[in-house]
Design a protein around this motif. Structure first.
Motif, mmCIF file in Angstrom:
data_model
loop_
_atom_site.group_PDB
_atom_site.id
_atom_site.type_symbol
_atom_site.label_atom_id
_atom_site.label_comp_id
_atom_site.label_asym_id
_atom_site.label_seq_id
_atom_site.Cartn_x
_atom_site.Cartn_y
_atom_site.Cartn_z
ATOM 1 N N ARG A 1 45.639 20.091 -1.426
ATOM 2 C CA ARG A 1 46.415 19.926 -2.666
ATOM 3 C C ARG A 1 45.536 19.409 -3.800
ATOM 4 N N GLN A 2 44.704 18.446 -3.457
ATOM 5 C CA GLN A 2 43.833 17.894 -4.498
ATOM 6 C C GLN A 2 42.851 18.952 -4.994
ATOM 7 N N ALA A 3 42.367 19.775 -4.061
ATOM 8 C CA ALA A 3 41.417 20.826 -4.455
ATOM 9 C C ALA A 3 42.083 21.874 -5.335
ATOM 10 N N MET A 4 43.414 21.951 -5.271
ATOM 11 C CA MET A 4 44.152 22.954 -6.065
ATOM 12 C C MET A 4 44.574 22.434 -7.428
ATOM 13 N N THR A 5 44.136 21.248 -7.796
ATOM 14 C CA THR A 5 44.588 20.649 -9.056
ATOM 15 C C THR A 5 44.285 21.546 -10.255
ATOM 16 N N GLY A 6 43.188 22.272 -10.176
ATOM 17 C CA GLY A 6 42.816 23.137 -11.297
ATOM 18 C C GLY A 6 43.387 24.536 -11.220
ATOM 19 N N ASN A 7 44.270 24.778 -10.270
ATOM 20 C CA ASN A 7 44.875 26.111 -10.139
ATOM 21 C C ASN A 7 46.386 25.993 -10.188
ATOM 22 N N LEU A 8 46.972 26.454 -11.276
ATOM 23 C CA LEU A 8 48.421 26.392 -11.422
ATOM 24 C C LEU A 8 49.072 27.637 -10.832
ATOM 25 N N CYS A 9 50.295 27.442 -10.341
ATOM 26 C CA CYS A 9 51.107 28.577 -9.897
ATOM 27 C C CYS A 9 52.523 28.315 -10.388
ATOM 28 N N ARG A 10 53.154 29.304 -11.001
ATOM 29 C CA ARG A 10 54.500 29.103 -11.534
ATOM 30 C C ARG A 10 55.577 29.603 -10.580
ATOM 31 N N CYS A 11 55.188 30.388 -9.555
ATOM 32 C CA CYS A 11 56.204 31.027 -8.702
ATOM 33 C C CYS A 11 56.474 30.299 -7.398
ATOM 34 N N THR A 12 55.426 29.899 -6.707
ATOM 35 C CA THR A 12 55.560 29.647 -5.273
ATOM 36 C C THR A 12 55.956 28.229 -4.903
ATOM 37 N N GLY A 13 55.760 27.276 -5.811
ATOM 38 C CA GLY A 13 55.998 25.888 -5.417
ATOM 39 C C GLY A 13 54.940 25.360 -4.470
ATOM 40 N N TYR A 14 53.818 26.080 -4.370
ATOM 41 C CA TYR A 14 52.558 25.639 -3.750
ATOM 42 C C TYR A 14 52.546 25.454 -2.241
ATOM 43 N N GLU A 15 53.647 25.051 -1.625
ATOM 44 C CA GLU A 15 53.569 24.604 -0.230
ATOM 45 C C GLU A 15 53.001 25.682 0.698
ATOM 46 N N ARG A 16 53.441 26.924 0.486
ATOM 47 C CA ARG A 16 52.941 27.980 1.382
ATOM 48 C C ARG A 16 51.466 28.251 1.176
ATOM 49 N N ILE A 17 50.992 28.014 -0.031
ATOM 50 C CA ILE A 17 49.559 28.197 -0.281
ATOM 51 C C ILE A 17 48.785 27.184 0.547
ATOM 52 N N VAL A 18 49.281 25.957 0.542
ATOM 53 C CA VAL A 18 48.625 24.895 1.321
ATOM 54 C C VAL A 18 48.681 25.246 2.810
ATOM 55 N N GLU A 19 49.853 25.691 3.256
ATOM 56 C CA GLU A 19 49.991 26.025 4.681
ATOM 57 C C GLU A 19 49.056 27.173 5.069
ATOM 58 N N ALA A 20 48.949 28.174 4.193
ATOM 59 C CA ALA A 20 48.068 29.305 4.504
ATOM 60 C C ALA A 20 46.612 28.871 4.526
ATOM 61 N N ALA A 21 46.262 27.955 3.643
ATOM 62 C CA ALA A 21 44.881 27.452 3.654
ATOM 63 C C ALA A 21 44.598 26.731 4.961
ATOM 64 N N LEU A 22 45.600 25.996 5.464
ATOM 65 C CA LEU A 22 45.418 25.330 6.758
ATOM 66 C C LEU A 22 45.255 26.372 7.874
ATOM 67 N N THR A 23 46.029 27.446 7.777
ATOM 68 C CA THR A 23 45.881 28.526 8.759
ATOM 69 C C THR A 23 44.466 29.102 8.712
ATOM 70 N N ALA A 24 43.993 29.321 7.483
ATOM 71 C CA ALA A 24 42.647 29.898 7.324
ATOM 72 C C ALA A 24 41.594 28.985 7.938
ATOM 73 N N LEU A 25 41.880 27.686 7.936
ATOM 74 C CA LEU A 25 40.951 26.725 8.539
ATOM 75 C C LEU A 25 41.106 26.668 10.047
ATOM 76 N N GLY A 26 42.137 27.328 10.553
ATOM 77 C CA GLY A 26 42.400 27.242 11.984
ATOM 78 C C GLY A 26 42.966 25.888 12.368
ATOM 79 N N ALA A 27 43.561 25.195 11.355
ATOM 80 C CA ALA A 27 44.083 23.860 11.633
ATOM 81 C C ALA A 27 45.381 23.968 12.419
ATOM 82 N N PRO A 28 45.638 23.036 13.324
ATOM 83 C CA PRO A 28 46.915 23.039 14.029
ATOM 84 C C PRO A 28 48.039 22.747 13.038
ATOM 85 N N ARG A 29 49.198 23.386 13.230
ATOM 86 C CA ARG A 29 50.295 23.222 12.266
ATOM 87 C C ARG A 29 51.459 22.483 12.889
#
Lengths: 154, 771
Positions: free
Chosen positions: A126-154
């Motif tokens: 989330r902190q790394a995304m401070t410079g990237n705005l999104c008006r549609c998604t409400g951000y949470e899925r972007i964060v979750e997908a980034a965790l997936t890309a990292l192979g992080a456990p969910r």
């Protein structure tokens, strides 16, 4: 004046004003429209490109100051084939995208961050995304997908 | 209940291009050689144009055409044709278009604007609704009586652009009852900017003598008709196509710059691009309007609502636009959630010398719900009712009447409140996270609707076993065109969704469509497409009956085959049947239409309403927990739960994405998206530095329970799910902050200074004597 730039691997020369934003040269002269012109003030991140691999808002970079740094745009990632970047794959697989205008910038900003921080937490993303705005998604899925890309456990 | 074949989490087919930067939005289609248009705008809020000399601009380098009001003589509007494309004699808002220039480059076009000689004699301006309604106020439209009426029935008078009234039952008698306890509240909200990432953009050119416009719009048919009106040409001379749209949220539900591009294309004979820069886009944004609201309720001895009165003033800005239509929606948002013994609701759209407002996701429903739910909590506080209990007792149920006398079907809100409590049981409370801060929680209800109306669909079934769907629907990011329509058509024809291609909007190819907005797209285009598929099936079964020696009514579509229902395996591949039909009776295609069925209201209840009853109500329950920092006034949202009535979830995963996005947009409205008007009638917040939309760090994960099974005339029982998630966010946050602070929350957004003002009691209580 003539400005010579290496863009997505190609060396190209342009007769242009050195103070012109790199974003405009990419979009208007190279027809590389993946970098989006949204706020043009460095707030939204939709125009993010890589200079020598580091994300920068291309609206704030005068073409005359790019120098010999390699310019990579969203079109230069993965080039011809399928979207091979794990972040792009996660965005597609997890139905993250809506209007899509912010996503090229999200990919260009978050890609290097997660590559450099393989153990990043949701909060760090989330902190790394401070410079990237999104008006549609409400951000949470972007964060979750980034965790997936990292192979992080969910 | 068996799951229909159309229900699935189909991934978006446009995602791969979007994440790779390959999607070409309108702004990405400005190719070299296209002329650039730029617009000269008034810099005063009200005045008379004494001089407008464009000759110097024509002489500037690169200039190809200069357009003024003389080139666009027609007027457009909603309800009333009050709006010219360019000001001719009077300027009514700061930012109103005066002249457009087309030049070889954007820089040349903007330089030419500087050369235009303008003299405007200032007139007194009305910048607030209070000023506009004051006795003797300057009249924004002096010729208001002479405007063409486009929809009958609205009262109009001076600065009041439109009035919608509802009166049902004996209101005065209820308020006069000796046992009635009366609670009165006032509320005020500011504007909200949609801030879609793609600005309004249009490319126009002349082909075969007709105007062709490619634009970033939610309403291709409105762009077509408004362009024709203002240019005074037949609608048949205008074609509108819409590529993927980079967000709209209602801003693009009206025509604005598209006709300007068309005028310039006609004058030059060349392709012309008009693309708003961010500052122009925000300065001329058709925002969710600011509003002033007064609500009074008479509460009976059993805690029942004997009667309710409300007056809502909506700031239309300088031209009526969407606010004229939206006056209708007070009836359904203030009168469609609780049982009211009697109701009197008056809504006025008011002209001011400020930029015109427009539609924004759930429109006035968002602030009416805020006002209603804060008023409900004020009733509870004043009369000693428990908030949840009061709601449970009073929400609309099966057979109850709405404000206009519409009979609501089904018990929906009551069970949804129970589901919200169950959801809270599952998610738990985040109260511990509040620490030393003030903790508050609120559960709010809301009612909105699906704005049904005309849609058309044509489905072609091909001999390779694929189908193509032609509509004038637009993909604005909500997923209808890339998920819902392929899912529905595939299920109807027994295909896999990958085999269903969906054409992008083109008014030359598809039939009439009201546009993408009001949660209507999946419902209306889905229903039209199902009707089209019915015709396809009929033709297909006729052909197959001959081929299979069976009766058409015995046949079914299964996994790419036409089969005799009673004899699985007995049939023929779809491809063979289509080829047979093509050779014998002609290619297989079907067309379908849909419009609103027109649910009845009680005659004589409503005046000036565009819709007397809502065909598809949509209900929401939102449950928020907040922590308020007493030192700084900062509000943190600790948790957010939603129960949303979706009728039938066609793509549950996509709906979850819409809800998360809608709630966060609502948190911006509730907490920090603030627009103020300066003394020159301009919006002060015209970039992302001054207008703060939510960042990743402001978002909270939304826990969602999809409520299925409420009655709906939508396809497969679906309701629109994308518009409504924003509906009661302002309400839930405001009620939670009031709960935390013990203060009357009467205004949004709840910025730290406003919350500190409440906590320290330093701001005078809101009065709104003009309402």
């Amino acid at each position: 004046m003539t400005v010579t730039l290496r863009i997505n691997g190609d060396l190209r020369s342009f007769a242009t004003d050195p103070m012109r934003p790199l974003l405009d040269l990419l979009r208007e002269d190279c027809l590389l429209t993946g970098a989006k012109s949204v706020c043009r003030e460095g707030f939204c991140g939709a125009c993010t490109v890589h200079l020598d691999g580091a994300p920068v808002p291309s609206c704030l970079v005068p073409v005359g100051l790019v120098g010999d740094r390699e310019v990579t745009t969203i079109e230069g990632l993965g080039l011809a084939g399928e979207a091979s970047d794990p972040l792009q794959q996660a965005f597609i697989a997890e139905d993250v995208v809506q209007c899509g205008m912010c996503f090229p910038g999200m990919v260009m900003s978050l890609g290097p961050f997660i590559a450099a921080h393989p153990g990043a937490s949701a909060e760090e993303i989330r902190q790394a995304m401070t410079g990237n705005l999104c008006r549609c998604t409400g951000y949470e899925r972007i964060v979750e997908a980034a965790l997936t890309a990292l192979g992080a456990p969910r | 209940m068996t799951r229909p074949a159309a229900v699935m989490d189909l991934p978006r087919r446009d995602a791969a291009d979007k994440v790779r930067g390959r999607t070409l939005y309108t702004t990405d289609r400005v190719r070299p050689g296209v002329l650039h248009g730029a617009i000269l705008r008034a810099t005063v809020p009200a005045g008379v144009i004494r001089k407008l000399d464009v000759a110097p601009a024509r002489a500037m380098p690169g200039v190809r055409a200069v357009a003024t009001a003389a080139d666009a003589p027609g007027m457009h509007g909603i309800g009333v044709a009050d709006h010219p494309l360019f000001a001719s004699d009077r300027v009514r808002y700061n930012g109103e278009p005066l002249v457009a220039v087309a030049a070889d480059t954007e820089a040349q076009a903007r330089a030419a604007l500087e050369a235009i000689l303008v003299e405007i004699e200032l007139l007194p301006a009305v910048l607030t609704m209070e000023a506009a309604l004051a006795p003797g106020a300057p009249i924004v439209h002096e010729g208001w009586k002479d405007y063409e009426t486009l929809f009958e029935g609205g009262e109009r008078e001076g600065n009041i652009a439109w009035v919608a009234r509802v009166e049902r039952g004996a209101v005065d008698a209820a308020f006069a009852r000796p046992d009635a306890r009366i609670v009165e509240s006032v509320f005020r909200v500011g504007r909200q900017n949609q801030a879609p990432f793609e600005p309004r953009s249009a490319l126009a050119e002349i082909r075969d003598g007709r105007v062709e416009i490619e634009c970033s719009s939610q309403v291709p048919w409105t762009v077509r008709s408004v362009t024709a009106r203002v240019l005074a040409i037949p609608e048949s001379q205008v074609r509108v196509t819409v590529p993927p749209v980079g967000g709209g949220f209602g801003l693009k539900f009206d025509a604005t710059i598209e006709p300007v591009a068309a005028v310039l294309a006609r004058l030059t004979g060349r392709a012309v691009a008009v693309v708003n820069n961010r500052q122009e886009e925000m300065a001329t944004c058709l925002c969710r309007e600011n509003a002033d609201i007064r609500i009074r309720s008479a509460i009976g001895p059993e805690g029942e609502i004997l009667a309710r009165e409300a007056t809502v003033l909506m700031d239309a800005g300088a031209y009526g636009g969407e606010q004229v239509f939206l006056t209708t929606m007070t009836a359904h948002t203030l009168g469609g959630n609780y049982r009211l013994g009697a109701a009197r609701l008056v809504t006025k759209a008011v002209y001011t010398n400020t930029p015109p407002n427009g539609a924004f996701r759930a429109c006035n429903g968002v602030y009416n719900t805020f006002a209603l739910e804060r008023h409900t909590d004020e009733i509870c506080a004043a009369l000693g009712y428990e908030r949840m209990e009061f709601r449970r007792r009073n929400v609309l149920g099966d057979g109850d009447l709405g404000a206009t006398g519409q009979v609501f079907e089904g018990d929906v809100l009551g069970p949804m409140l129970a589901r919200a409590e169950a959801l809270r049981e599952r998610t738990g409370s985040a109260k511990a996270k509040a620490g030393n801060r003030l903790y508050g929680r609120a559960v709010t209800v809301g009612t909105w609707f699906v704005f049904v109306g005309p849609s058309t669909s044509t489905v072609n079934l091909h001999a390779d076993g694929s189908a193509s769907v032609v509509t004038t629907g637009v993909e604005i990011g909500s997923g209808t065109m890339v998920q819902a329509l392929p899912q529905i058509v595939a299920a109807e024809l027994g295909l896999s969704p990958e085999k269903v291609a969906v054409r992008q909007a083109d008014t030359d190819a598809g039939g009439l469509d009201m546009g993408v907005g009001g949660g209507r797209t999946t419902v209306s285009l889905g229903a039209a497409s199902m009707a089209a598929c019915a015709e396809v099936r009929r033709k297909l079964f006729d052909a197959a009956a001959e081929l299979l020696q069976a009766r058409p009514e015995e046949l079914v579509l299964r996994e790419g085959r036409v089969e005799v229902a009673a004899r699985p395996g007995a049939g023929a591949p779809l491809t063979e049947v289509v080829a047979h039909a093509q050779a014998r009776t002609g290619p297989v295609s079907g067309s379908g239409g849909f419009t609103r069925p027109g649910v009845p209201a009680m005659p004589g209840c409503a005046a000036g309403h565009f819709i007397d009853a809502i065909d598809i109500p949509v209900f929401c329950v939102h449950d928020a927990e907040v922590a308020v920092d007493p030192e700084t006034g900062h509000v943190e949202v600790l948790s957010y739960n939603v129960v949303q009535d979706v009728g039938r979830a066609l793509n549950p995963r996509a709906i979850r994405g819409q809800v998360q996005g809608g709630v966060v947009q609502g948190l911006g409205y509730a907490l920090h998206e603030e627009i103020t008007i300066d003394e020159e009638g301009r919006m002060r917040q015209v970039n992302f530095e001054s207008y703060r939309i939510p960042l990743a760090g402001d978002a909270v994960p939304v826990a969602l329970d999809l409520y299925e099974g409420a009655p709906s005339i939508g396809p497969l029982g679906a309701k629109g799910a994308g518009e409504v998630p924003i509906l009661n966010v302002g309400a839930a946050i405001a009620c939670a902050v009031a709960d935390a602070t013990g203060r009357k929350v009467s205004q949004l957004p709840l910025t730290p200074p406003r919350v500190l003002g409440l906590l320290r009691g330093r701001d005078p209580e809101l009065r709104l004597d003009h309402v």
